[in-house]
Design a protein around this motif. Sequence first.
Motif, short mmCIF file in Angstrom:
data_model
loop_
_atom_site.label_atom_id
_atom_site.label_comp_id
_atom_site.label_asym_id
_atom_site.label_seq_id
_atom_site.Cartn_x
_atom_site.Cartn_y
_atom_site.Cartn_z
N ILE A 1 0.83 -1.21 0.00
CA ILE A 1 0.00 0.00 0.00
C ILE A 1 0.86 1.26 0.00
CG2 ILE A 1 -1.65 1.34 1.37
CD1 ILE A 1 -2.84 -1.34 2.29
N ASN A 2 1.91 1.27 0.81
CA ASN A 2 2.74 2.47 0.95
C ASN A 2 3.64 2.73 -0.25
OD1 ASN A 2 2.28 3.73 3.60
ND2 ASN A 2 2.94 1.77 4.44
N PHE A 3 4.24 1.68 -0.80
CA PHE A 3 5.33 1.88 -1.76
C PHE A 3 5.01 1.47 -3.19
CE2 PHE A 3 7.45 1.31 2.41
CZ PHE A 3 8.03 2.57 2.50
N ALA A 4 3.97 0.66 -3.41
CA ALA A 4 3.61 0.27 -4.77
C ALA A 4 2.38 1.04 -5.27
CB ALA A 4 3.35 -1.23 -4.85
N THR A 5 1.72 1.75 -4.36
CA THR A 5 0.56 2.55 -4.73
C THR A 5 0.69 3.94 -4.09
OG1 THR A 5 -0.94 2.21 -2.83
CG2 THR A 5 -0.74 0.40 -4.40
N LEU B 1 9.10 -1.78 -5.09
CA LEU B 1 8.94 -2.80 -4.05
C LEU B 1 9.38 -4.15 -4.57
CD1 LEU B 1 7.82 -3.68 -1.25
CD2 LEU B 1 5.59 -3.97 -2.37
N CYS B 2 10.22 -4.83 -3.79
CA CYS B 2 10.71 -6.16 -4.18
C CYS B 2 9.73 -7.24 -3.75
CB CYS B 2 12.06 -6.45 -3.53
SG CYS B 2 13.40 -5.39 -4.10
N THR B 3 9.61 -8.29 -4.57
CA THR B 3 8.80 -9.44 -4.23
C THR B 3 9.49 -10.69 -4.76
OG1 THR B 3 6.55 -10.36 -4.29
CG2 THR B 3 7.39 -9.35 -6.32
N LEU B 4 8.97 -11.86 -4.42
CA LEU B 4 9.57 -13.11 -4.84
C LEU B 4 9.57 -13.24 -6.36
CD1 LEU B 4 7.97 -15.61 -2.28
CD2 LEU B 4 10.31 -14.73 -2.27
N GLY C 1 5.42 -0.88 -10.34
CA GLY C 1 6.84 -0.66 -10.03
C GLY C 1 7.49 -1.80 -9.28
N MET C 2 6.85 -2.94 -9.17
CA MET C 2 7.41 -4.05 -8.41
C MET C 2 8.47 -4.79 -9.22
SD MET C 2 3.83 -5.35 -6.68
CE MET C 2 4.57 -6.52 -5.56
#
Length: 367
Positions: free
Chosen positions: A152-156, A172-175, A192-193
């Motif tokens: 919520i904070n960093f991808a939107t 934002l990093c994810t798997l 932006g992930m």
Amino acid sequence: MDFLKGEFGGILRDSDGFFAMKKSPNFQMPHLLGIEWAPMNIPLTRRLQTLGALHFFFITLFTPVLVLTVPFYMLYTIAWPLIVVYALWLIYDWGSPKRGAYRSEWFQRQRIHSWYANYFPVQMHTTAEMPAEHSYLIGYHPHGIISMAAFINFATNGTGILDTLPRIRFHLCTLVGQFWTPWRREWGLLHGMIDCSRESIKHVLEHDEKGKAVVLVVGGAEEALDAHPGCHILTLKKRKGFVKIALQTGAQLVPCYSFGENDIFNQAENPKGSTIRQFQTIMKRILGFSPPAFYGRGVFNYTFGLLPFRKSINTVLGAPIPVTKTPNPTQEQIDTLHETYMNSLRELFEAHKTRFDVSPTTQLVIN
């Protein structure tokens, strides 16, 4: 304050526009079979917030099942050329999660993200300036069950970060496996992930254009297993890879802590050494992520379901830690910066915990 009268005795609207039910003295939520059911006369504002939560649930949990099964059916219909076209696109676009994605502010500013942020609500609190002439590696803590507030904070723009820090581009990093799901991978890339590999993170931080920030949920799958309400347990003591990347790229390290991230779901008791914890650990080694046994609330009840509970989450973004670019850092340099980072995170936690309803005696546990 103004009230919209109803069976509850009123719906309270605070100065931020959030709605909360104000029960009359004799009113009780309807219970049946041990379940607390939601009343029918819920304000539209709260229904839209629930829609925001359902939207995220659909994308993260339901969509993977849908898009991994429907294409097989489509192969036997007149729509089969669409599968071929998407397969060609996938081959062409396969490297995007490692090349900085294709972040779109239009997607990040969709109103449904604000509805979702207000569902809890989630709020972002910055404590220092982040000049655009630097790049940043933000360590997000704790992981929680799904790292809800991180998204919520960093991808939107659900909490307004695009307006608070307009010159910083967040990723934002994810798997890596999150980008193996058709359609959902593009949804993530447009927000932006990027994947959490070393290659992907360094690609963003070493870019000639400064003012970029990579957000990494450092504790990962292991920390998710300690995500119990009221607990503040981090997996960080041996996680030093992100510190090494910060030294190699010269990115400033930024500690970030979300008070309430662990409170939005209930997780089955799984102390280390228990049978369920051993099973979760084995599955983590096989799948790369831990399968927490958790539950929240439902759409029409407040007792059980997969939606998160409406609990406030307050994310505090700490002050950047200056880092001198060191292409080949020694282990001593990595250890020193890692200790500095942990101390800054502890100070951030101590400075804000009582502000967000954490007991003054509660300590941050770093494993």
